[in-house]
Design a protein around this motif. Structure first.
Motif, PDB file in Angstrom:
ATOM      1  N   MET A 125      -6.459  11.161   8.613  1.00 23.37           N
ATOM      2  CA  MET A 125      -5.375  11.124   7.889  1.00 23.37           C
ATOM      3  C   MET A 125      -4.674  10.567   9.377  1.00 23.37           C
ATOM      4  SD  MET A 125      -3.704  14.950   7.118  1.00 23.37           S
ATOM      5  CE  MET A 125      -3.965  15.730   5.553  1.00 23.37           C
ATOM      6  N   LYS A 126      -5.769   9.826  10.175  1.00 21.89           N
ATOM      7  CA  LYS A 126      -5.571   9.404  11.538  1.00 21.89           C
ATOM      8  C   LYS A 126      -5.539   8.402  11.151  1.00 21.89           C
ATOM      9  CE  LYS A 126      -6.639  12.341  15.465  1.00 21.89           C
ATOM     10  NZ  LYS A 126      -7.626  12.385  16.641  1.00 21.89           N
ATOM     11  N   SER A 127      -6.229   7.621  10.352  1.00 20.08           N
ATOM     12  CA  SER A 127      -6.344   6.185   9.188  1.00 20.08           C
ATOM     13  C   SER A 127      -5.684   5.883   8.614  1.00 20.08           C
ATOM     14  CB  SER A 127      -8.263   5.937   8.959  1.00 20.08           C
ATOM     15  OG  SER A 127      -8.802   5.976   9.565  1.00 20.08           O
ATOM     16  N   LEU A 128      -4.755   6.575   8.262  1.00 20.32           N
ATOM     17  CA  LEU A 128      -3.680   6.554   6.845  1.00 20.32           C
ATOM     18  C   LEU A 128      -2.762   6.279   7.237  1.00 20.32           C
ATOM     19  CD1 LEU A 128      -4.475   9.292   4.737  1.00 20.32           C
ATOM     20  CD2 LEU A 128      -5.070   6.984   3.991  1.00 20.32           C
ATOM     21  N   LYS A 129      -2.445   6.867   8.804  1.00 21.41           N
ATOM     22  CA  LYS A 129      -1.607   6.987   9.928  1.00 21.41           C
ATOM     23  C   LYS A 129      -0.710   5.525  10.031  1.00 21.41           C
ATOM     24  CE  LYS A 129       2.643   8.242  12.294  1.00 21.41           C
ATOM     25  NZ  LYS A 129       3.509   8.893  11.360  1.00 21.41           N
ATOM     26  N   ILE A 136      -0.165   3.190   7.531  1.00 21.89           N
ATOM     27  CA  ILE A 136       1.569   3.275   7.826  1.00 21.89           C
ATOM     28  C   ILE A 136       2.285   2.828   9.008  1.00 21.89           C
ATOM     29  CG2 ILE A 136       3.389   5.186   7.696  1.00 21.89           C
ATOM     30  CD1 ILE A 136       1.671   6.815   5.669  1.00 21.89           C
ATOM     31  N   GLN A 137       1.609   2.420  10.084  1.00 19.02           N
ATOM     32  CA  GLN A 137       1.867   1.990  11.029  1.00 19.02           C
ATOM     33  C   GLN A 137       2.509   0.818  10.717  1.00 19.02           C
ATOM     34  OE1 GLN A 137       0.036   4.567  14.188  1.00 19.02           O
ATOM     35  NE2 GLN A 137       1.769   5.540  13.769  1.00 19.02           N
ATOM     36  N   LEU A 138       0.775  -0.193  10.518  1.00 17.14           N
ATOM     37  CA  LEU A 138       1.276  -1.503  10.154  1.00 17.14           C
ATOM     38  C   LEU A 138       2.497  -1.735   9.286  1.00 17.14           C
ATOM     39  CD1 LEU A 138      -2.962  -1.985  10.325  1.00 17.14           C
ATOM     40  CD2 LEU A 138      -1.115  -3.038  11.631  1.00 17.14           C
ATOM     41  N   CYS A 139       2.146  -1.072   7.982  1.00 18.29           N
ATOM     42  CA  CYS A 139       3.529  -1.777   7.182  1.00 18.29           C
ATOM     43  C   CYS A 139       4.221  -1.265   7.763  1.00 18.29           C
ATOM     44  CB  CYS A 139       3.621  -0.860   5.929  1.00 18.29           C
ATOM     45  SG  CYS A 139       1.479  -1.097   4.828  1.00 18.29           S
ATOM     46  N   GLU A 140       4.885  -0.803   8.663  1.00 15.88           N
ATOM     47  CA  GLU A 140       6.156  -0.414   9.401  1.00 15.88           C
ATOM     48  C   GLU A 140       6.813  -1.040   9.985  1.00 15.88           C
ATOM     49  OE1 GLU A 140       6.498   4.542   8.837  1.00 15.88           O
ATOM     50  OE2 GLU A 140       5.732   4.018  10.808  1.00 15.88           O
ATOM     51  N   SER A 151      -1.378  -6.133   5.004  1.00 11.84           N
ATOM     52  CA  SER A 151      -2.912  -5.396   4.908  1.00 11.84           C
ATOM     53  C   SER A 151      -3.268  -5.064   3.453  1.00 11.84           C
ATOM     54  CB  SER A 151      -2.497  -4.187   5.459  1.00 11.84           C
ATOM     55  OG  SER A 151      -1.689  -3.143   4.780  1.00 11.84           O
ATOM     56  N   ILE A 152      -4.564  -4.756   4.133  1.00 12.65           N
ATOM     57  CA  ILE A 152      -5.620  -4.597   3.035  1.00 12.65           C
ATOM     58  C   ILE A 152      -6.639  -3.196   3.420  1.00 12.65           C
ATOM     59  CG2 ILE A 152      -6.909  -5.486   1.379  1.00 12.65           C
ATOM     60  CD1 ILE A 152      -7.007  -8.133   1.870  1.00 12.65           C
ATOM     61  N   LEU A 178       4.636   0.749  -1.881  1.00 10.76           N
ATOM     62  CA  LEU A 178       6.463  -0.378  -1.848  1.00 10.76           C
ATOM     63  C   LEU A 178       6.421  -0.387  -0.820  1.00 10.76           C
ATOM     64  CD1 LEU A 178       8.707   3.094  -2.675  1.00 10.76           C
ATOM     65  CD2 LEU A 178       7.872   1.017  -4.031  1.00 10.76           C
ATOM     66  N   ASN A 179       5.345  -1.164   0.204  1.00 10.55           N
ATOM     67  CA  ASN A 179       5.504  -1.543   1.610  1.00 10.55           C
ATOM     68  C   ASN A 179       4.497  -2.863   1.654  1.00 10.55           C
ATOM     69  OD1 ASN A 179       6.979  -0.348   3.622  1.00 10.55           O
ATOM     70  ND2 ASN A 179       6.164   1.308   1.887  1.00 10.55           N
ATOM     71  N   LYS A 180       3.989  -3.221   2.611  1.00 12.55           N
ATOM     72  CA  LYS A 180       3.614  -4.970   2.798  1.00 12.55           C
ATOM     73  C   LYS A 180       2.302  -3.722   1.937  1.00 12.55           C
ATOM     74  CE  LYS A 180       6.217  -7.865   4.047  1.00 12.55           C
ATOM     75  NZ  LYS A 180       6.534  -9.303   5.614  1.00 12.55           N
TER      76      LYS A 180
END
Length: 133
Positions: free
Chosen positions: A1-5, A8-12, A17-18, A46-48
């Motif tokens: 879950m930390k990796s997924l977060k 998300i933070q990179l997208c925000e 990112s890939i 919906l995000n980059k």
């Protein structure tokens, strides 16, 4: 879950990112895992970024079919051995192997027969049959 977060933070931060996500939210309860995975997959779409997500949750193929393109690996079982062709195939997997692997490993036939019956019931009715003593 930390990796997924972190993804998300990179997208925000509007950083492209890939992401390669293997067995999204594995180890969590089935209903919430599928619901949270679908919501996260939608958000990511919906995000980059480009997202490659692997999951054995077949339900996600239906939930996300308008957002994600589905691919799978295929296997065959020959002479008691599982063989993969290591090729990517379009669409959701059409094969199942958990019960067959139990049979190959010589589990009691009462277990594999019961498992096959439960699986067939679920596939026909989309509900689990209640087991009786």
């Amino acid at each position: 879950m930390k990796s997924l977060k972190r993804i998300i933070q990179l997208c925000e931060q509007n950083k492209p990112s890939i992401s390669f996500i293997d067995e999204i939210l594995k180890g969590t309860n089935t209903i919430e895992r599928i619901a949270a995975s679908a919501a996260m997959m939608e958000w990511l779409s919906l995000n980059k970024g480009m997202n490659i997500i692997a999951s054995h949750d077949i339900e996600l193929t239906g939930i996300t079919k308008s957002t994600y393109t589905n691919y799978h690996f295929s296997e065959s079982i020959e002479n008691g051995q599982v063989h993969f062709d290591y090729k990517i195939h379009s669409g959701p997997s059409k094969t199942k192997n958990a019960i067959k692997l139990l049979e190959i490993l010589d589990y009691p036939q009462s277990i594999t027969n019961k498992a096959n019956g439960l699986a067939e019931h679920f596939l026909e009715r989309h509900e689990w049959k209640v087991m009786k003593n």
